[in-house]
Design an enzyme around this catalytic site. Sequence first.
Site, PDB file in Angstrom:
ATOM      1  N   THR A1004       0.805  -1.232   0.000  1.00 56.07           N
ATOM      2  CA  THR A1004       0.000   0.000   0.000  1.00 56.07           C
ATOM      3  C   THR A1004       0.831   1.272   0.000  1.00 56.07           C
ATOM      4  OG1 THR A1004      -0.149  -0.114   2.405  1.00 56.07           O
ATOM      5  CG2 THR A1004      -1.939  -1.098   1.152  1.00 56.07           C
ATOM      6  N   CYS A1005       2.007   1.238   0.686  1.00 59.53           N
ATOM      7  CA  CYS A1005       2.763   2.482   0.788  1.00 59.53           C
ATOM      8  C   CYS A1005       3.345   2.902  -0.554  1.00 59.53           C
ATOM      9  CB  CYS A1005       3.867   2.353   1.832  1.00 59.53           C
ATOM     10  SG  CYS A1005       4.797   0.846   1.740  1.00 59.53           S
ATOM     11  N   TYR A1006       3.499   1.954  -1.487  1.00 66.76           N
ATOM     12  CA  TYR A1006       4.074   2.288  -2.796  1.00 66.76           C
ATOM     13  C   TYR A1006       3.076   2.094  -3.945  1.00 66.76           C
ATOM     14  CZ  TYR A1006       8.366   1.930  -0.072  1.00 66.76           C
ATOM     15  OH  TYR A1006       9.331   2.093   0.882  1.00 66.76           O
TER      16      TYR A1006
END
Length: 1037
Positions: A1004-1006
């Site tokens: 999710t962070c990327y």
Amino acid sequence: MSYCWGAGSWGQLGLGEAAAAGPVRCRRGPEPSGGWTLLEAACGEHHTLLLRPDGTVCSCGANARGQLGRKLRPGQRGSYTPEQIQALEAQIIVHVSCGKEHSLAVCNRGKVFSWGAGSEGQLGTGEFKEQSLIPKKIDGLSALRIIQVTCGHFHSVALAQDGRVFSWGQNTHGQLGLGQEIPSQHSPQHVTSLSGIPMAQVAAGGGHTFALSLSGVVYGWGRNNARQLGLSHANTREQVFKPYAVAALTTIGVVYISCGDEHTAVLTQDGSVFTFGDDSAGQLGHRSSTQMPGPQKVEWLDGPVSHLACGSYHTLVYMSAHGQVISFGRGPQRHTENGTGEQAQNFDISSLVSANDLSGVQVKMVFAGTYVNFVSTLQSQDLEHAGGISPADTLQKISRLDRTLIDKWMAVTVGTDEFQEAKREIAVIFSSPACLSASFLKPSSALEANCIGVDLQKARDVFDELTKKEWIVNQINYNLLANLIPGLPLRSPHREALSIFLLLPECSVMCKEQNLEPFVMRLAQAINSMSDRSSDILEKCWMSLSASFLDAVVQMFKKVVVSQLTFYVSSYYRGTKPLLEVLEKLYWANRKANYTLQLSNFYIDEISGTFILPTDVERWRLWQAAANSCHEDDVPVIFCRFPFVFNLVSKTQVFHFDSIFMQEGAKAAAQFILKQNELLRTSQLPELPVFPLQVKRSNLVEDTLRKLSLVEDSVLKKQLLVQFEGELRGLDAGGVTLEFFLYLFEEMVNPQYGMFVYCDPASPMWFPTSPSVEKKKYFLFGILCGLSLFNRIIAFIPFPLAIFKKLLDKKPSLEDLKELSPVVGKSLQAVLDYEYDDIEENLQIHYCVSWNNIEVDLIPDGSSIAVNNKNKKDFVNKYVDYIFNKSVEVIYEEFKRGFYKVLDREILRFFQPQELMEVAIGNANYDWNKFEKNAVYWGMYTPSHPTIKMFWKVFHELTVAQKKGFLLFLTGSDRIPVMGMDCIKIKFNPHMTMSEDHIPEAQTCYHILILPQYSTIEKLREKLLLAIDNNRGFGKN
């Protein structure tokens, strides 16, 4: 031919010595040998000037102070017949005026000559000289072209062709209009209070003065002991030292003014006469024993008046429709000599003429003095004016643009004499604020409904036409920059003087690219130099502009700001500041006008995404830290001081840069202390430069709130790093923190948790009137909301827009209540819309509210006070105020206190409520085609890869809810950031070891989607839906 009457004991009738023995009834005027006609007469106390059509001036009467402008024979005390003033023989005189014992004449070249008494400086020759026997040119006016002069008893006033007014002489009563502390003046002084006003006429009485603008506004100043200035009854000042707009005369259409010793008469467009001031001799003509204050109409005059003139103690009017000359008032006491010495006797000048004495005579103009009156008559060449000439038509006008002049300029050949003349005409008009404003005045009838006194559309069309001739453009550019802008009226208290500031932005179309910047920069500097009163008036003018013309002003200043952006890198550059300061004034005017323009009209989009923003945030914070120790002139350009120029993307970037700088600043400070301690060989460690928060996933809310309550305030402004107890610690690139807020808020806003209430399942949440949890939790919830914003996390918290309004100190409205509770909101709207008289019987509503299962009176004893058509707006306002404010005041204030523990109130004020809402919780402006277009492919994946083609086919067939679920699976949120879908770039990554039996995974962070290769579209659909349905759980990143 001329006519005259009066008591010319000093020979001022010019009828010979025999006629000076006593009062003379109306009769033919003086006609020297050869005969001549009278163009103009001017009467002093004991002398007269008679102007011929050929420009020669004759004088008669007393000459004790040299007021005749010529020497008399020895022993001769006066002249009983008119004789030419030889000193003016070389001049073509076009206008004359007399004071008590001094005289003025204007020649056809606009030069002014003076003679007579000068002890008060009234001759304007630069000295207080007892008398001057010979006319002398007034050097102080030699650089000007004077078109009108007028004399008071001991002062003089002149109107120049460029619209400026000058005065000189006695100032005992403020009659010069220069101010209270100014002594009498022996040379002409510019009456700066009238700068920029297009003047039509100047007039002077004994010790008072008037100026009439082309718009019909009357300005008076000087002596007011007999209320001769026409001021309101409440204004009892006996002396007025600067021009004052006479309110009572503003709307009656004044076209001409004449002044006596202590009274005034004005003529209106419809031929009415209004008088005011001293009435001791009946000179006001009111025929009433009780004098009313202020200007009063002379009601008994039977028909429209064509011309009027005031003597010292009487008033003379001519009605061309009836051929009648009417005089009212008396003369002063007349001093005569007999054998026993000088005696005083009463003198009634009005008895010397009857209404029909001039019946059948084609009267042209009337002139009145202290003791004598003159009438000029129409000649054969004037027969087209047989109906009478308006006195306003006889006055020379200031320069202004008209159709004839424009056509002449457009047709002129460069290099000719006509070309040189056209250049001079352009120089006069485009160097003078008054002349340029006069060129585009609206009709007086259009002024009442709108404070904009100039026709901006006409100006726009004319300036567009003039741009077709380059030589005209060059001339206009030069004169605007060299003369007009430096001469702008910056301290005028008069609205019509400031019309020039509305015209100049339209002039900008004539500025070549290289001239636009200096033109706009100097205009901005001028606007910023205006007095507070002038600025307030200009703001009101801007507020009255239509969107088209207001936007033209805004875009002109914006254009130059954009052109200056390249200089921003220099911290020494200050040039853009005046432009931004003017834009700020325009922004507030637009707000006060209830947003004539949308806020986006002020945005400077070119700032977004540039190096300017991070630099600007840094400059802004440094300026704030040193605000009390640095001079404003030393402060560089800082856009953050003018946040209205930021679009939403820019504001968001500024907000994010600011939070990043704070977080990175804490890290840099810790690093510095660490290095310093190493050098000092101490083992002391600095404070942690981050905010580590370790929480239990099994008891997420309560554990978070407990630990949050122990944190010091300074820690809240550091980068938040979340870790779950018992789970693998790793680098948090944002995914863990995002998931943390997602689950935390999801539980806390759940109705079952008890912190918030919902009017219905689809409505936003709100604070309860009787909370079931301790109020400290609202404080901590405010901190959590602030932390999510500060750490740039989009967390969907289902607050209505009203909460963001309140946080920004804006009042929620009925529209907000419709969002919170559609049923209640629509019901209240129905109350407002109800127009029938039976509202009490039909609706049966009282001043009470039922909300959150509680009945409350909105006012004392409200349950017994019915709502009717008179009080329904008040009822609705109180209802809305109760729901959004009074009912939740305590717990909302706790929430707000927590929210601003983390966030800076000042930077949040950059945002509008809707904007802040989008930054905090994102939006739902989905663009799935752009989502596909922005996709990034790694490894073997390309847009044409079979698996990718199958993926997009399946994705576009999903329902909106499923697509939002996929977004949540991919990014940790199903909301769109302020920057739009361009910020969400899905990155497809093949996984060589994953078979088609695996479901897709996400980091999710990327925004990385690990997508196995699937053999069929059915298999891909099955696995993708399975991933969407199981999109919750930490560790995806």
